[in-house]
Design an enzyme around this catalytic site. Structure first.
Site, mmCIF file in Angstrom:
data_model
loop_
_atom_site.group_PDB
_atom_site.id
_atom_site.type_symbol
_atom_site.label_atom_id
_atom_site.label_comp_id
_atom_site.label_asym_id
_atom_site.label_seq_id
_atom_site.Cartn_x
_atom_site.Cartn_y
_atom_site.Cartn_z
ATOM 1 N N GLU A 227 4.653 -4.752 7.335
ATOM 2 C CA GLU A 227 3.801 -3.741 7.990
ATOM 3 C C GLU A 227 4.189 -3.490 9.449
ATOM 4 O OE1 GLU A 227 2.742 -6.104 5.938
ATOM 5 O OE2 GLU A 227 1.049 -5.413 4.723
ATOM 6 N N GLU B 15 -0.064 -9.554 -0.523
ATOM 7 C CA GLU B 15 -1.484 -9.895 -0.329
ATOM 8 C C GLU B 15 -2.200 -10.016 -1.681
ATOM 9 O OE1 GLU B 15 -1.709 -6.618 2.534
ATOM 10 O OE2 GLU B 15 -2.641 -8.022 3.925
ATOM 11 N N GLY C 65 0.867 -5.192 0.950
ATOM 12 C CA GLY C 65 -0.285 -5.351 0.060
ATOM 13 C C GLY C 65 0.085 -6.028 -1.258
ATOM 14 N N ALA D 139 0.852 -1.195 0.000
ATOM 15 C CA ALA D 139 0.000 0.000 0.000
ATOM 16 C C ALA D 139 0.886 1.243 0.000
ATOM 17 C CB ALA D 139 -0.888 -0.012 1.240
HETATM 18 C C1 LIG Z 1 -1.427 -3.207 3.024
HETATM 19 C C2 LIG Z 1 -0.541 -2.519 3.766
HETATM 20 C C3 LIG Z 1 -0.924 -1.999 5.078
HETATM 21 C C4 LIG Z 1 0.817 -2.261 3.271
HETATM 22 O O1 LIG Z 1 1.159 -2.761 2.242
HETATM 23 S S1 LIG Z 1 1.884 -1.232 4.149
HETATM 24 C C5 LIG Z 1 3.324 -1.113 3.108
HETATM 25 C C6 LIG Z 1 4.190 -2.314 3.206
HETATM 26 N N1 LIG Z 1 5.361 -2.171 2.346
HETATM 27 C C7 LIG Z 1 6.539 -1.686 2.807
HETATM 28 O O2 LIG Z 1 6.698 -1.366 3.968
HETATM 29 C C8 LIG Z 1 7.647 -1.603 1.780
HETATM 30 C C9 LIG Z 1 8.172 -0.199 1.697
HETATM 31 N N2 LIG Z 1 9.283 -0.088 0.775
HETATM 32 C C10 LIG Z 1 10.554 -0.445 1.123
HETATM 33 O O3 LIG Z 1 10.834 -0.928 2.213
HETATM 34 C C11 LIG Z 1 11.626 -0.190 0.099
HETATM 35 O O4 LIG Z 1 11.107 0.695 -0.883
HETATM 36 C C12 LIG Z 1 12.118 -1.478 -0.616
HETATM 37 C C13 LIG Z 1 10.960 -2.300 -1.168
HETATM 38 C C14 LIG Z 1 12.928 -2.331 0.344
HETATM 39 C C15 LIG Z 1 13.006 -1.100 -1.819
HETATM 40 O O5 LIG Z 1 14.034 -0.248 -1.425
HETATM 41 P P1 LIG Z 1 14.897 0.554 -2.536
HETATM 42 O O6 LIG Z 1 15.292 -0.399 -3.616
HETATM 43 O O7 LIG Z 1 15.963 1.278 -1.802
HETATM 44 O O8 LIG Z 1 13.863 1.557 -3.224
HETATM 45 P P2 LIG Z 1 13.257 2.898 -2.588
HETATM 46 O O9 LIG Z 1 14.146 4.035 -2.937
HETATM 47 O O10 LIG Z 1 12.931 2.698 -1.153
HETATM 48 O O11 LIG Z 1 11.869 2.975 -3.400
HETATM 49 C C16 LIG Z 1 11.740 3.620 -4.643
HETATM 50 C C17 LIG Z 1 10.610 4.611 -4.533
HETATM 51 O O12 LIG Z 1 9.422 3.892 -4.266
HETATM 52 C C18 LIG Z 1 8.794 4.419 -3.107
HETATM 53 N N3 LIG Z 1 8.104 3.346 -2.391
HETATM 54 C C19 LIG Z 1 8.520 2.096 -2.151
HETATM 55 N N4 LIG Z 1 7.592 1.414 -1.468
HETATM 56 C C20 LIG Z 1 6.564 2.258 -1.281
HETATM 57 C C21 LIG Z 1 5.302 2.149 -0.639
HETATM 58 N N5 LIG Z 1 4.874 1.009 -0.107
HETATM 59 N N6 LIG Z 1 4.501 3.237 -0.624
HETATM 60 C C22 LIG Z 1 4.885 4.381 -1.188
HETATM 61 N N7 LIG Z 1 6.060 4.543 -1.813
HETATM 62 C C23 LIG Z 1 6.885 3.500 -1.856
HETATM 63 C C24 LIG Z 1 9.951 4.990 -2.296
HETATM 64 O O13 LIG Z 1 9.490 5.917 -1.355
HETATM 65 C C25 LIG Z 1 10.782 5.594 -3.386
HETATM 66 O O14 LIG Z 1 10.178 6.806 -3.804
HETATM 67 P P3 LIG Z 1 11.086 8.141 -4.014
HETATM 68 O O15 LIG Z 1 12.005 7.783 -5.142
HETATM 69 O O16 LIG Z 1 10.091 9.186 -4.367
HETATM 70 O O17 LIG Z 1 11.802 8.379 -2.721
#
Ligand SMILES: C=C(C)C(=O)SCCNC(=O)CCNC(=O)[C@H](O)C(C)(C)COP(=O)(O)OP(=O)(O)OC[C@H]1O[C@@H](n2cnc3c(N)ncnc32)[C@H](O)[C@@H]1OP(=O)(O)O
Length: 259
Positions: free
Chosen positions: A133, A113, A110, A65
């Site tokens: 999460e 999921e 998500g 998400a």
């Molecule tokens: C249903 C529910 C509640 C959920 O899904 S909650 C969300 C769960 N998912 C997460 O926590 C994963 C979040 N993302 C990450 O941890 C990291 O992006 C990863 C997947 C490890 C990859 O890391 P990297 O390869 O270093 O890439 P990274 O620079 O972080 O990401 C590239 C871009 O995508 C964006 N991005 C990655 N995941 C995102 C997310 N879930 N939501 C919004 N933006 C996201 C990130 O902010 C970045 O944007 P910007 O270039 O504007 O800064």
């Protein structure tokens, strides 16, 4: 059909849906969820479509998400956002047609999921899967607590939810979370091969398999077995059953019409 956050492609009997926010690792915002729901409905009502494939553009299948929206959400908004996500996942799981998640990279939160809502998961060796999460001080909200647990069992599911760890696709395959792991360079061809094989089966039998398995898994064994028998009676009324049995007796390949 024109979308902003996804791409769709019809290829013979296959319908490809590609999440298309590669700069944001295909994070699911409301727009994407709504477009995904629409695309899935189009595919479901198209008689020519036999198998739906969901994948992501760029280095992620889907990183979950869209976290950037989270600070603006009131508890009521959060409930609606979770409900919308869950509705879309439920819709995918309950499609009459088989679905395959082609996991090209990160499948997190998500994103995992979404993959769990599909019937079959094929992952690139390079992919990583997880429910992170917990690291945000929250927990999975698009069905992950239930679908992951039913897919890989309580102990391993709780570990993934409680640690937030990402696991490589090979480990996911060992846990039964993905069906097959292949090198990224072969991912599309292997997925297409599987999809084409399934697309030649009887759509009625496929729909009944899904119905009986999905409803049966939530029912006592005796009810699931009873649904299986009733469905088995129904399938004997179909043209596809006649075609399948006759093709075997006539030593030829069957052509199923979904009737
Ligand atoms: C249903 C529910 C509640 C959920 O899904 S909650 C969300 C769960 N998912 C997460 O926590 C994963 C979040 N993302 C990450 O941890 C990291 O992006 C990863 C997947 C490890 C990859 O890391 P990297 O390869 O270093 O890439 P990274 O620079 O972080 O990401 C590239 C871009 O995508 C964006 N991005 C990655 N995941 C995102 C997310 N879930 N939501 C919004 N933006 C996201 C990130 O902010 C970045 O944007 P910007 O270039 O504007 O800064």
């Amino acid at each position: 059909m024109e979308f902003e956050t996804i791409e769709t492609k019809k290829e013979g009997n296959l319908f490809w849906i590609t999440l298309n926010r590669p700069d944001k690792l295909n994070a699911l915002n409301l727009k994407l969820l709504e477009e995904l729901e629409k695309a899935v409905s189009v595919a479901d009502s198209d008689q020519d479509v036999r198998v739906i494939i969901v994948t992501g553009k760029g280095k992620a299948f889907c990183a979950g998400a869209d976290i950037t929206q989270f600070n603006q959400l009131t508890p009521l908004d959060a409930w609606k956002f979770s409900r919308k996500g869950r509705e879309v996942m439920d819709k995918i799981e309950n499609l009459n047609k088989p679905s395959i998640a082609m996991i090209n990279g990160y499948a997190l939160g998500g994103g995992l999921e979404l993959a769990l809502a599909c019937d079959i998961r094929i992952a690139a060796e390079e992919a990583q899967l997880g429910l992170p999460e917990i690291n945000l001080g929250i927990y999975p909200g698009y069905g992950g607590t239930q679908r992951l647990t039913r897919t890989i069992g309580k102990g391993r599911a709780l570990e993934l939810m409680m640690t937030g760890d990402r696991i490589p696709a090979k480990d996911a395959e060992r846990f039964g979370l993905v069906n097959h792991t292949v090198p990224l360079s072969n991912l599309e061809s292997e997925t297409r091969k599987m999809a084409e094989k399934i697309s030649k089966k009887s759509p009625v039998a496929l729909a009944l398999i899904k119905e009986v398995v999905n409803k049966g898994i939530d029912s006592p064994l005796i009810s699931g077995l009873s649904m299986e028998s009733i469905g088995w009676g129904v399938i004997f009324s179909t043209e596809d059953k006649k075609e399948g049995v006759n093709a075997f007796l006539e030593k030829r390949e069957p052509t199923f019409k979904g009737k």
